[in-house]
Write a protein that holds these residues in place. Structure first.
Motif, PDB file in Angstrom:
ATOM      1  N   UNK A 110      11.290  -6.562  -4.257  1.00 32.98           N
ATOM      2  CA  UNK A 110      11.537  -7.982  -3.976  1.00 32.98           C
ATOM      3  C   UNK A 110      10.764  -8.893  -4.923  1.00 32.98           C
ATOM      4  N   UNK A 111       9.505  -8.534  -5.181  1.00 32.09           N
ATOM      5  CA  UNK A 111       8.620  -9.432  -5.913  1.00 32.09           C
ATOM      6  C   UNK A 111       8.384  -8.999  -7.370  1.00 32.09           C
ATOM      7  N   UNK A 112       8.942  -7.866  -7.770  1.00 32.70           N
ATOM      8  CA  UNK A 112       8.639  -7.327  -9.088  1.00 32.70           C
ATOM      9  C   UNK A 112       9.444  -7.884 -10.232  1.00 32.70           C
ATOM     10  N   UNK A 113      10.324  -8.848  -9.965  1.00 27.73           N
ATOM     11  CA  UNK A 113      11.133  -9.501 -11.010  1.00 27.73           C
ATOM     12  C   UNK A 113      11.903  -8.486 -11.859  1.00 27.73           C
ATOM     13  N   UNK A 114      12.449  -7.462 -11.201  1.00 30.40           N
ATOM     14  CA  UNK A 114      13.320  -6.464 -11.854  1.00 30.40           C
ATOM     15  C   UNK A 114      12.616  -5.678 -12.951  1.00 30.40           C
ATOM     16  N   UNK A 115      11.297  -5.662 -12.904  1.00 28.60           N
ATOM     17  CA  UNK A 115      10.526  -4.879 -13.874  1.00 28.60           C
ATOM     18  C   UNK A 115      10.174  -3.521 -13.272  1.00 28.60           C
ATOM     19  N   UNK A 116       9.751  -2.540 -14.090  1.00 26.92           N
ATOM     20  CA  UNK A 116       9.500  -1.183 -13.585  1.00 26.92           C
ATOM     21  C   UNK A 116       8.470  -1.151 -12.446  1.00 26.92           C
ATOM     22  N   UNK A 117       8.706  -0.226 -11.522  1.00 27.19           N
ATOM     23  CA  UNK A 117       7.785   0.021 -10.411  1.00 27.19           C
ATOM     24  C   UNK A 117       7.343   1.477 -10.484  1.00 27.19           C
ATOM     25  N   UNK A 118       6.030   1.686 -10.469  1.00 23.46           N
ATOM     26  CA  UNK A 118       5.484   3.042 -10.612  1.00 23.46           C
ATOM     27  C   UNK A 118       4.744   3.450  -9.348  1.00 23.46           C
ATOM     28  N   UNK A 177      13.149 -17.696  -2.783  1.00 22.54           N
ATOM     29  CA  UNK A 177      13.542 -17.427  -1.402  1.00 22.54           C
ATOM     30  C   UNK A 177      13.665 -15.923  -1.228  1.00 22.54           C
ATOM     31  N   UNK A 178      12.583 -15.291  -0.750  1.00 22.38           N
ATOM     32  CA  UNK A 178      12.552 -13.841  -0.600  1.00 22.38           C
ATOM     33  C   UNK A 178      12.784 -13.499   0.866  1.00 22.38           C
ATOM     34  N   UNK A 179      13.700 -12.578   1.172  1.00 26.94           N
ATOM     35  CA  UNK A 179      13.974 -12.243   2.568  1.00 26.94           C
ATOM     36  C   UNK A 179      12.796 -11.531   3.216  1.00 26.94           C
ATOM     37  N   UNK A 180      12.804 -11.508   4.547  1.00 28.26           N
ATOM     38  CA  UNK A 180      11.768 -10.796   5.291  1.00 28.26           C
ATOM     39  C   UNK A 180      10.987 -11.728   6.202  1.00 28.26           C
ATOM     40  N   UNK A 181      10.355 -11.132   7.229  1.00 31.47           N
ATOM     41  CA  UNK A 181       9.586 -11.903   8.207  1.00 31.47           C
ATOM     42  C   UNK A 181       8.107 -11.978   7.883  1.00 31.47           C
TER      43      UNK A 181
END
Length: 377
Positions: A283-291, A332-336
């Motif tokens: 959600x928050x990584x701006x479409x960059x790699x996640x390791x 606007x990021x989904x989630x509670x």
């Protein structure tokens, strides 16, 4: 311990004679009580602007500005009009000073020589009333905050449920029209429709599960079922389950882990934690790699989820683990805002820690640290 007992309560003594101030201060000084002294009305007013006072004890006979005149000024100012005033006078009772003092808004009038027991008792009463007022104000603030949280929570729940429900409703309407027109989808298209339905339903179930978990954690009833497990195998399974959402978000998702890390834990709950962290990274990584990295270090199993998004300000790095709290992303990021709260409760229940390391603008790294049995590497 109440809020009011955590800070000193201020009491103001006003007398033009230093020896009177010293004697009165010695008489009423106690732990948790800060005594301020002034030798003139002007000095007293300056102190009252700087500090909140539980009580002001004013000498009547002072040059330049007497006690009555000071009281009238206090009653004419918003900040000082609520301070209880006790007058002290060496003049005889026949001068009727007490009547004038009560007219000036005093709550009591004392004559010299002072009765030490009476003075202490009166000061104690006003200090305790002040503490109780602070507690009531704090409780009022907490209640107002709770009402705001409830309203925000209901608004977020409505928003988060409305999206998948709207999607399901629109898909149902589409199929209804297709059926009415005799244009039923083939097996492959029908399978895709069902898959989308399942995704929306899982989203709603996950939302409801989070709400239930928060309620259970408040009462200490967050259910855990501990058993021998393999954390490395669990990490691989969680990453594989997030592979499709990662591809849909255009994110390269990687895992670096040993073949096996045995430990004792609740496999379902720990997978919930890893999934929460991966979901946030997408959600928050701006479409960059996640390791994702898994290691055993110093008797602990450490699982890291690292993204390269906007990062989290230092001031927010503890706040985001609270209920209904989310990182400020400008989007606007989904989630509670429940995932990190629940995740930390689960990790704590395993005797571990959930940490975040982040620099604004350079992404965030969330680390799950769990006790690892000897020979677990």
């Amino acid at each position: 311990m109440s809020l009011s007992t955590e800070t000193d309560v201020n009491v103001l003594l006003v007398d033009d004679l230093q020896e009177n101030l010293v004697a009165l201060e010695a008489l009423i000084r106690q732990p948790g009580r800060r005594i301020h002294t002034a030798r003139s009305g002007d000095e007293a007013l300056s102190l009252m602007i700087e500090h909140p006072f539980a009580l002001a004890i004013l000498d009547v006979q002072m040059p330049s500005m007497n006690g009555f005149e000071l009281a009238e000024l206090m009653r004419g100012t918003e900040r000082t009009r609520g301070i209880p005033i006790v007058f002290v006078s060496a003049a005889g009772r026949e001068q009727n000073y007490a009547f004038r003092g009560y007219e000036s808004g005093a709550v009591d009038f004392l004559y010299k020589p002072l009765d030490p027991h009476a003075v202490r008792s009166k000061v104690n009463v006003f200090v305790e009333l002040f503490r109780q007022r602070l507690d009531l104000l704090h409780m009022q603030g907490e209640l107002e905050r709770a009402v705001r949280m409830r309203d925000d929570f209901m608004s977020m729940v409505s928003h988060e449920l409305r999206n998948p429900l709207n999607t399901l409703f629109l898909q149902a309407q589409l199929r209804k029209r297709m059926a009415a027109a005799g244009r039923l989808p083939d097996a492959a298209a029908f399978g895709q429709l069902v898959q989308r339905d399942e995704q929306q339903i899982r989203s709603m179930i996950r939302l409801l599960d989070d709400i239930i978990d928060v309620s259970r954690s408040r009462t200490g009833q967050l259910a855990m079922s501990y058993a021998p497990m393999d954390l490395a195998a669990l990490a691989r399974r969680a990453v594989e389950a997030m592979d499709e959402p990662a591809r849909a978000a255009g994110v390269a998702l990687s895992l670096d882990a040993p073949a096996s890390i045995p430990l004792v834990g609740d496999e379902v709950r720990l997978e919930q934690v890893i999934t929460n962290l991966l979901t946030n990274a997408l959600r928050y990584g701006r479409s960059r790699p996640v390791a994702v990295t898994l290691r055993v270090d110093g008797g602990e199993a450490a699982l890291s989820v690292r993204d390269h998004g906007d990062g989290i300000d230092p001031a927010d790095q503890e706040r985001i683990f609270g209920q209904f709290e989310r990182a400020e992303s400008g989007r606007d990021v989904p989630g509670l805002g429940l995932g990190l709260f629940i995740s930390r409760q689960i990790v704590l229940a395993h005797g571990g820690r959930l940490e975040v390391h982040s620099t604004r603008g350079d992404g965030a790294e969330f680390i799950i640290r769990l006790p690892s049995p000897p020979g677990g590497a």
